[in-house]
Scaffold this motif. Structure first.
Motif, PDB file in Angstrom:
ATOM      1  N   LYS A  18       0.818  -1.213   0.000  1.00  0.00           N
ATOM      2  CA  LYS A  18       0.000   0.000   0.000  1.00  0.00           C
ATOM      3  C   LYS A  18       0.852   1.263   0.000  1.00  0.00           C
ATOM      4  N   LEU A  19       1.996   1.190   0.683  1.00  0.00           N
ATOM      5  CA  LEU A  19       2.826   2.392   0.824  1.00  0.00           C
ATOM      6  C   LEU A  19       3.882   2.488  -0.272  1.00  0.00           C
ATOM      7  N   ASP A  20       3.824   1.556  -1.172  1.00  0.00           N
ATOM      8  CA  ASP A  20       4.825   1.513  -2.237  1.00  0.00           C
ATOM      9  C   ASP A  20       4.830   2.850  -2.989  1.00  0.00           C
ATOM     10  N   GLY A  21       5.986   3.345  -3.301  1.00  0.00           N
ATOM     11  CA  GLY A  21       6.064   4.589  -4.081  1.00  0.00           C
ATOM     12  C   GLY A  21       6.283   5.822  -3.220  1.00  0.00           C
ATOM     13  N   LEU A  22       6.045   5.699  -1.928  1.00  0.00           N
ATOM     14  CA  LEU A  22       6.286   6.861  -1.053  1.00  0.00           C
ATOM     15  C   LEU A  22       7.738   6.843  -0.589  1.00  0.00           C
ATOM     16  N   SER A  23       8.377   7.996  -0.658  1.00  0.00           N
ATOM     17  CA  SER A  23       9.772   8.055  -0.211  1.00  0.00           C
ATOM     18  C   SER A  23       9.811   8.051   1.313  1.00  0.00           C
ATOM     19  N   ARG A  24      10.999   7.860   1.843  1.00  0.00           N
ATOM     20  CA  ARG A  24      11.181   7.853   3.300  1.00  0.00           C
ATOM     21  C   ARG A  24      10.677   9.172   3.891  1.00  0.00           C
ATOM     22  N   GLU A  25      11.060  10.293   3.234  1.00  0.00           N
ATOM     23  CA  GLU A  25      10.668  11.619   3.724  1.00  0.00           C
ATOM     24  C   GLU A  25       9.146  11.774   3.712  1.00  0.00           C
ATOM     25  N   GLU A  26       8.539  11.339   2.614  1.00  0.00           N
ATOM     26  CA  GLU A  26       7.077  11.470   2.515  1.00  0.00           C
ATOM     27  C   GLU A  26       6.381  10.648   3.596  1.00  0.00           C
ATOM     28  N   LEU A  27       6.922   9.460   3.808  1.00  0.00           N
ATOM     29  CA  LEU A  27       6.338   8.592   4.831  1.00  0.00           C
ATOM     30  C   LEU A  27       6.392   9.257   6.201  1.00  0.00           C
ATOM     31  N   ILE A  28       7.565   9.813   6.507  1.00  0.00           N
ATOM     32  CA  ILE A  28       7.722  10.464   7.815  1.00  0.00           C
ATOM     33  C   ILE A  28       6.744  11.632   7.931  1.00  0.00           C
ATOM     34  N   GLN A  29       6.685  12.441   6.864  1.00  0.00           N
ATOM     35  CA  GLN A  29       5.799  13.610   6.910  1.00  0.00           C
ATOM     36  C   GLN A  29       4.344  13.195   7.150  1.00  0.00           C
ATOM     37  N   ARG A  30       3.924  12.181   6.429  1.00  0.00           N
ATOM     38  CA  ARG A  30       2.520  11.761   6.545  1.00  0.00           C
ATOM     39  C   ARG A  30       2.219  11.179   7.930  1.00  0.00           C
ATOM     40  N   PHE A  31       3.136  10.376   8.362  1.00  0.00           N
ATOM     41  CA  PHE A  31       2.935   9.723   9.650  1.00  0.00           C
ATOM     42  C   PHE A  31       2.910  10.758  10.787  1.00  0.00           C
ATOM     43  N   VAL A  32       3.816  11.735  10.707  1.00  0.00           N
ATOM     44  CA  VAL A  32       3.845  12.775  11.741  1.00  0.00           C
ATOM     45  C   VAL A  32       2.561  13.600  11.673  1.00  0.00           C
ATOM     46  N   SER A  33       2.134  13.918  10.452  1.00  0.00           N
ATOM     47  CA  SER A  33       0.920  14.736  10.311  1.00  0.00           C
ATOM     48  C   SER A  33      -0.283  14.012  10.881  1.00  0.00           C
ATOM     49  N   LEU A  34      -0.341  12.717  10.617  1.00  0.00           N
ATOM     50  CA  LEU A  34      -1.465  11.931  11.092  1.00  0.00           C
ATOM     51  C   LEU A  34      -1.618  12.049  12.607  1.00  0.00           C
ATOM     52  N   GLU A  35      -0.509  11.914  13.281  1.00  0.00           N
ATOM     53  CA  GLU A  35      -0.541  11.949  14.740  1.00  0.00           C
ATOM     54  C   GLU A  35      -0.661  13.384  15.260  1.00  0.00           C
ATOM     55  N   PHE A  36      -0.206  14.330  14.444  1.00  0.00           N
ATOM     56  CA  PHE A  36       0.062  15.633  15.006  1.00  0.00           C
ATOM     57  C   PHE A  36      -0.908  16.732  14.582  1.00  0.00           C
ATOM     58  N   ASN A  37      -1.663  16.483  13.511  1.00  0.00           N
ATOM     59  CA  ASN A  37      -2.458  17.572  12.948  1.00  0.00           C
ATOM     60  C   ASN A  37      -3.416  18.235  13.925  1.00  0.00           C
ATOM     61  N   SER A  38      -4.074  17.418  14.739  1.00  0.00           N
ATOM     62  CA  SER A  38      -5.081  18.010  15.618  1.00  0.00           C
ATOM     63  C   SER A  38      -4.417  18.905  16.655  1.00  0.00           C
ATOM     64  N   PHE A  39      -3.242  18.485  17.101  1.00  0.00           N
ATOM     65  CA  PHE A  39      -2.516  19.303  18.070  1.00  0.00           C
ATOM     66  C   PHE A  39      -2.106  20.621  17.448  1.00  0.00           C
ATOM     67  N   LEU A  40      -1.562  20.473  16.233  1.00  0.00           N
ATOM     68  CA  LEU A  40      -1.064  21.650  15.539  1.00  0.00           C
ATOM     69  C   LEU A  40      -2.201  22.638  15.288  1.00  0.00           C
ATOM     70  N   SER A  41      -3.346  22.124  14.870  1.00  0.00           N
ATOM     71  CA  SER A  41      -4.418  23.055  14.531  1.00  0.00           C
ATOM     72  C   SER A  41      -4.997  23.675  15.795  1.00  0.00           C
ATOM     73  N   TYR A  42      -4.929  22.943  16.905  1.00  0.00           N
ATOM     74  CA  TYR A  42      -5.412  23.541  18.148  1.00  0.00           C
ATOM     75  C   TYR A  42      -4.537  24.731  18.536  1.00  0.00           C
ATOM     76  N   TYR A  43      -3.247  24.541  18.373  1.00  0.00           N
ATOM     77  CA  TYR A  43      -2.334  25.591  18.822  1.00  0.00           C
ATOM     78  C   TYR A  43      -2.018  26.637  17.752  1.00  0.00           C
ATOM     79  N   GLU A  44      -2.417  26.340  16.497  1.00  0.00           N
ATOM     80  CA  GLU A  44      -2.202  27.329  15.454  1.00  0.00           C
ATOM     81  C   GLU A  44      -2.969  28.582  15.864  1.00  0.00           C
ATOM     82  N   ASN A  45      -2.375  29.706  15.729  1.00  0.00           N
ATOM     83  CA  ASN A  45      -3.020  30.980  16.094  1.00  0.00           C
ATOM     84  C   ASN A  45      -3.308  31.108  17.589  1.00  0.00           C
TER      85      ASN A  45
END
Ligand code: AMP
Length: 571
Positions: A408-435
């Motif tokens: 399923k993850l075939d084709g994603l680079s290491r960097e892309e994988l890290i970015q996506r995985f971090v965003s998945l866990e982190f987006n709600s936190f980030l948006s809460y604290y944004e602004n």
């Protein structure tokens, strides 16, 4: 020779202590144990929770008990059921290799018949809360006429809780010839009166300086306003993902409110106060001891019986009325050689309460800025990465799923994988604290608001108010956005429901009017109008408008739950 043996304790006790991990006696134990073993004199000891005071009074008693005689030889009075149970358990542990030493712990809210049965079987040491102890004496189930030792543990707290009369009555049923050991963290005049009335030339022992906090505790304060108190608390919790602490409140209501809010906001928290049933209290304490709860919101009294050594933080949501209670609270951390942090959340008005505490502690509070949203996000993100690095991977269990996942993850680079995985866990936190607002700036605003306007300020009316979601920061942002001048002074700000007032340096009066007229700014869908208005009392200073002061203030954004599971155990 074992250090405990050199205090005069026998092999059986020393063996039990070694098994409990007690390597060397604490300061109060070094002083109290030989004193009580070698003399019949009464003892008045200054000792706080966490100093090892339970062993200090119980070890010499166990050592001297006549275990073949099954009558009650020692009575230990304690303010709460939890503390009584804890002392009883400690004594059972200490006397593990002295099977003939028997204890009974008696307290209200539990079946009295069972306690009577236990007493009837014959015990030498009774640990009890004053109310139930007196009840048992009145029922003739407990006889104290042959006791050799009377211990009043946490005497200050027993008196605080209104047990004075019960204690007086219990003491009347004890023989004149006995050794009284009074342990207290503080010595207000009521405790001194007990010492004077019921003790004979007591020897004074202290576990260090009276009422002085532990050296292992750092004291910090955060300057907050009443409105930002809870938000600051959340940020402190967020910047310390591994927090394991007690949040002290002054009232049961405050305790429940803070705990409810934390739980609603997804934190691992619970409350502990006197309005809970005994079962509820037991269950909360057990969960906290097992670290199933990271933050326990508690009143001073309810937290007394809690014996936890490795708290990272004690937070004073509000400072206690009595200084002694601060030392008590902060003494819950920094125990057993661990380092701890005691935090006080104080408004400008409450700040004055810190000085007497500093004098008592002989230590200064360090002011710490409330973490910004950015700092919190950075900390949480790094915490997440650390967890990724250290997590145990159970190969055998995930092995069968991996081929499909790789596909399923075939084709994603290491960097892309890290970015996506971090965003998945982190987006709600980030948006809460944004602004998110810098809560430290709100204090500045409040200070500014408190000042009266000066002679060289012009007061403006603006057609926006609270209903338009205007607040001081947003207003300052709005003024900044008009590019009136490089660093104009903005004075007092008054936000009302449908309109507001602000002050600007007189010399920028016309520039301000011109700028607003030219730009015709729009705020939340409304065209902004300003007018010069009549000034009120004119004294005091203004404050500098710093560039960037309103950063993030224009786009309100609120979500109730910042977390998506970062370092927080959800219930
Ligand atoms: P206390 O002040 O009696 O509530 O004791 C505080 C904590 O320190 C308890 O968890 C005790 O088990 C522990 N403790 C007491 N004395 C010692 C000692 N000599 N060495 C190690 N731990 C101790």
């Amino acid at each position: 020779m074992s250090l405990f043996k050199s205090l005069g304790l026998n092999e059986s006790i020393v063996k039990a202590l070694v098994e409990l991990g007690y390597e060397k006696p604490t300061s109060i134990q070094q002083k109290a144990v030989p004193q009580i073993l070698s003399s019949f004199l009464d003892v008045k000891a200054f000792a706080q929770t966490g100093t090892g005071k339970t062993a200090a009074f119980s070890l010499p008693i166990i050592e001297q008990i006549t275990s073949d005689n099954q009558t009650v030889q020692a009575i230990i009075l304690s303010p709460t059921r939890e503390l009584a149970v804890q002392i009883g358990n400690n004594i059972d542990d200490f006397s593990k290799y002295l099977p003939k030493v028997k204890t009974a712990t008696v307290y209200g809210g539990a079946n009295i018949e069972e306690q009577i049965r236990k007493l009837k079987k014959g015990v030498q040491i009774v640990i009890g809360t004053p109310g139930r102890t007196l009840d048992l004496i009145k029922r003739k189930a407990l006889k104290l006429d042959n006791i050799n030792w009377l211990v009043l543990d946490e005497a200050d707290e027993m008196l605080n809780m209104g047990f004075k009369e019960d204690i007086d009555s219990i003491l009347k049923s004890t023989p004149k010839e006995k050794q009284t050991l009074l342990f207290s963290a503080t010595f207000p005049k009521e405790v001194e009166a007990i010492a004077k009335n019921y003790m004979n030339n007591p020897v004074e022992i202290t576990s260090g300086e009276k009422n002085v906090g532990s050296d292992n505790v750092e004291h910090e304060f955060y300057l907050i306003t009443d409105r930002t108190r809870y938000a600051a608390l959340k940020r402190i919790a967020d910047i310390n993902p591994d927090i394991y602490g007690i949040i002290f409140c002054r009232t049961k209501r405050e305790t429940q409110e803070v705990a409810d809010k934390l739980i609603t906001d997804g934190y691992s928290a619970d409350s502990l106060h006197g309005d809970l049933s005994q079962n509820q209290r037991d269950s909360v304490m057990e969960k906290f001891r097992q670290k199933k709860i990271q933050m326990l919101v508690a009143t001073d009294v309810a937290a007394r019986g809690l014996d936890v050594d490795n708290l990272t933080h004690v937070i004073n949501h509000k400072l206690p009325d009595q200084i002694e209670n601060y030392t008590h609270r902060s003494g819950r951390t920094g125990r057993a050689g661990n380092l701890g942090i005691s935090i006080a959340l104080v408004t400008n008005k409450e700040k004055g309460k810190l000085h007497p505490i500093e004098k008592k502690l002989k230590k200064k509070f360090k002011q710490v800025a409330i973490p910004t949203g950015e700092e919190v996000c950075q900390k949480q993100l790094m915490h997440l990465i650390d967890r990724v690095k250290t997590i145990d991977v159970n190969n055998s269990q995930i092995e069968s799923f991996l081929p499909k996942i790789y596909e399923k993850l075939d084709g994603l680079s290491r960097e892309e994988l890290i970015q996506r995985f971090v965003s998945l866990e982190f987006n709600s936190f980030l948006s809460y604290y944004e602004n998110s607002r810098d809560l430290n700036e709100l204090i500045e605003e409040k200070r500014g608001k408190g000042r009266a306007s000066s002679e060289n300020m012009t007061r403006f009316f603006i057609n926006l108010g609270r209903k338009d979601k205007l607040n001081p920061a947003r207003l300052i942002g709005l003024i900044n956005d008009q590019n009136i001048g490089e660093a104009i002074d903005i004075g007092a700000i008054d936000i009302l429901d449908t309109f507001s007032f602000f002050e600007v340096e007189k010399e920028f009066e016309s520039e301000t009017l011109d700028a607003f007229e030219k730009n015709t700014p729009d705020f939340n869908g409304r065209t902004v109008n300003i007018e010069i208005t009549k000034k009120e009392k004119a004294t005091g200073r203004s404050r500098k408008n710093k560039k960037g002061f309103s950063k993030g203030g224009n786009k309100p954004r609120r979500k109730s739950n910042p977390a998506s599971g970062f370092g927080r155990r959800r219930k």
